[in-house]
Design an enzyme around this catalytic site. Structure first.
Site, PDB file in Angstrom:
ATOM      1  N   LYS A 182       0.831  -1.201   0.000  1.00  0.00           N
ATOM      2  CA  LYS A 182       0.000   0.000   0.000  1.00  0.00           C
ATOM      3  C   LYS A 182       0.874   1.263   0.000  1.00  0.00           C
ATOM      4  CE  LYS A 182      -3.631  -2.469  -0.348  1.00  0.00           C
ATOM      5  NZ  LYS A 182      -4.002  -3.507   0.505  1.00  0.00           N
TER       6      LYS A 182
HETATM    7  C1  PLP Z   1      -5.204  -4.398   0.862  1.00  0.00           C
HETATM    8  C2  PLP Z   1      -6.687  -4.318   0.806  1.00  0.00           C
HETATM    9  C3  PLP Z   1      -7.503  -4.777   1.850  1.00  0.00           C
HETATM   10  C4  PLP Z   1      -6.991  -5.544   3.022  1.00  0.00           C
HETATM   11  O1  PLP Z   1      -5.931  -4.974   3.671  1.00  0.00           O
HETATM   12  P1  PLP Z   1      -5.074  -5.882   4.683  1.00  0.00           P
HETATM   13  O2  PLP Z   1      -4.315  -4.882   5.487  1.00  0.00           O
HETATM   14  O3  PLP Z   1      -4.199  -6.735   3.835  1.00  0.00           O
HETATM   15  O4  PLP Z   1      -6.018  -6.676   5.489  1.00  0.00           O
HETATM   16  C5  PLP Z   1      -8.866  -4.584   1.760  1.00  0.00           C
HETATM   17  N1  PLP Z   1      -9.411  -3.977   0.706  1.00  0.00           N
HETATM   18  C6  PLP Z   1      -8.679  -3.522  -0.323  1.00  0.00           C
HETATM   19  C7  PLP Z   1      -9.353  -2.819  -1.449  1.00  0.00           C
HETATM   20  C8  PLP Z   1      -7.289  -3.693  -0.317  1.00  0.00           C
HETATM   21  O5  PLP Z   1      -6.571  -3.254  -1.356  1.00  0.00           O
END
Ligand code: PLP
Length: 374
Positions: A182
């Protein structure tokens, strides 16, 4: 030339040293760094309460519980997302109701949301795919008129804004992810922006066994909680990343602009909306002109890898996964999400990339795609 992955976290030596300091400090689980990160995140979103956890998945699940979503309730979302978005609806015993994606923004089609609302609908989970925000004005207008809670899956849109207002600084419950891929990371982690201190206290209980501790050393459990508290090792990484987030996102916007400049438009790919104001450019995703190609997406991806360029797929439409097919969803239910999910490719985009890397990717795409056009 070095292999260029589709993404890579930017971790500097200060961050690595700070992790060492936490490890040497004698306190490595939830503690001062986690509280510091919560305060810094709260400042970033204009003072709203923020609590950190081990993942955005955990934050979304607890947000649904805070919103009062229960077995029998329906929650509306878009099938074009990471599996977590719909999985958490099932985890709390509710029923996911999918609404197709808008072919241009690739986010939930707000024109189709109201037709999906029933007497059982309790909440909407919008997803800002690739960091392009869902129209918050229309979203909250619909939610307000139907008395629905909104749990924003803003996992990809940290630092993005709607009409100049930071995502998370307004609205209902807002979840961000700090997964390694992210725009800011804590290795793994996430947070939830809440409306008030009561919600924040409930969230604190839900993330750690439902426990409330009292000043006299006693404790009580009055709600079923889980185990999702963040370590200070992760929190200190998040603190350093948050300081650099706006700079990271600025660099992502520059790189995205370069993609639009150098991408060969005559190849017939559909580029994402050219939004350099609101999106944080979490990903750059052309849609392949599959119908005009003599090779499959998998072959395209393999050929680009052979050229030293990493490519991701985010995401296939999730209602076609076995778990959801078993619930009755089928091919043709959400044609735009399915079409995008079949044609999308994620090209390299991360802050440490050089301008020349974008040009290299565009040239590799042309070399692979041009001879494969029918
Ligand atoms: C990465 C992501 C998640 C989940 O995030 P985590 O921290 O891995 O649990 C949920 N929704 C979207 C759209 C994502 O890109």
């Amino acid at each position: 030339m070095d292999f260029l992955p589709f993404t890579r976290p930017s971790i500097d030596e200060d961050t690595i040293a700070a992790v060492g300091d936490v490890l040497r400090s004698g306190w490595i689980t939830t503690g001062p760094k986690s509280r510091e990160l919560e305060a810094a995140l709260s400042a970033y979103v204009g003072g709203r309460p923020v609590r950190v956890v081990t993942s955005a998945t955990a934050a979304l699940e607890m947000a649904l519980r805070i919103a009062g979503v229960q077995p029998g309730d329906e929650v509306i979302t878009c099938p074009l997302s990471w599996a977590a978005t719909a999985n958490v609806i099932l985890t709390v015993g509710a029923t996911p109701v999918f609404v197709d994606a808008d072919p241009v923004t690739r986010n939930i089609d707000l024109n189709k949301v109201e037709a999906a609302i029933t007497a059982k609908t309790r909440a909407i989970i919008p997803v800002d795919l690739a960091g392009l925000p869902v129209d918050r004005d229309r979203l909250y207008d619909i939610a307000g008129r139907h008395g629905l809670r909104v749990i924003e899956d803003a996992a990809q849109s940290m630092g993005a804004n709607w009409n100049g207002r930071a995502i998370g600084s307004f609205g209902d419950l807002v979840s961000f992810s700090f997964h390694a891929n992210k725009n800011m990371t804590s290795g793994e982690g996430g947070c939830l922006v809440l409306n008030n201190d009561d919600e924040a206290r409930l969230f604190e209980k839900l993330r750690l066994q439902g426990v409330t501790r009292f000043a006299d050393g006693t404790m009580d459990v009055d709600v079923l909680g889980g185990k999702a508290n963040m370590t200070d090792i992760a929190a200190v990484i998040g603190l350093h990343q948050l300081k650099k987030l706006d700079g990271f996102n600025e660099r992502r916007r520059e790189l995205a602009r370069l993609y639009f400049e150098h991408f060969d438009k005559s190849l017939g790919c559909e580029l994402p909306p050219a939004d350099f104001e609101q999106s944080n450019w979490h990903m750059f995703q052309p849609l392949l002109p599959l119908a005009k190609m003599s090779i499959s997406r998998a072959e395209f991806i393999d050929s680009l890898k052979a050229e030293g360029v990493g490519v991701g797929v985010h995401y296939p439409a999730m209602h076609l996964f076995t778990l959801f097919r078993a619930m009755g969803f089928a091919e043709g239910d959400f044609p735009h999400a399915e079409d995008i999910g079949r044609r999308t490719v994620t090209l390299p985009l991360f802050p440490a990339m050089q301008d020349a890397d974008v040009i290299r990717v565009c040239q590799a795409v042309s070399r692979v795609l041009r001879p494969a056009l029918k």
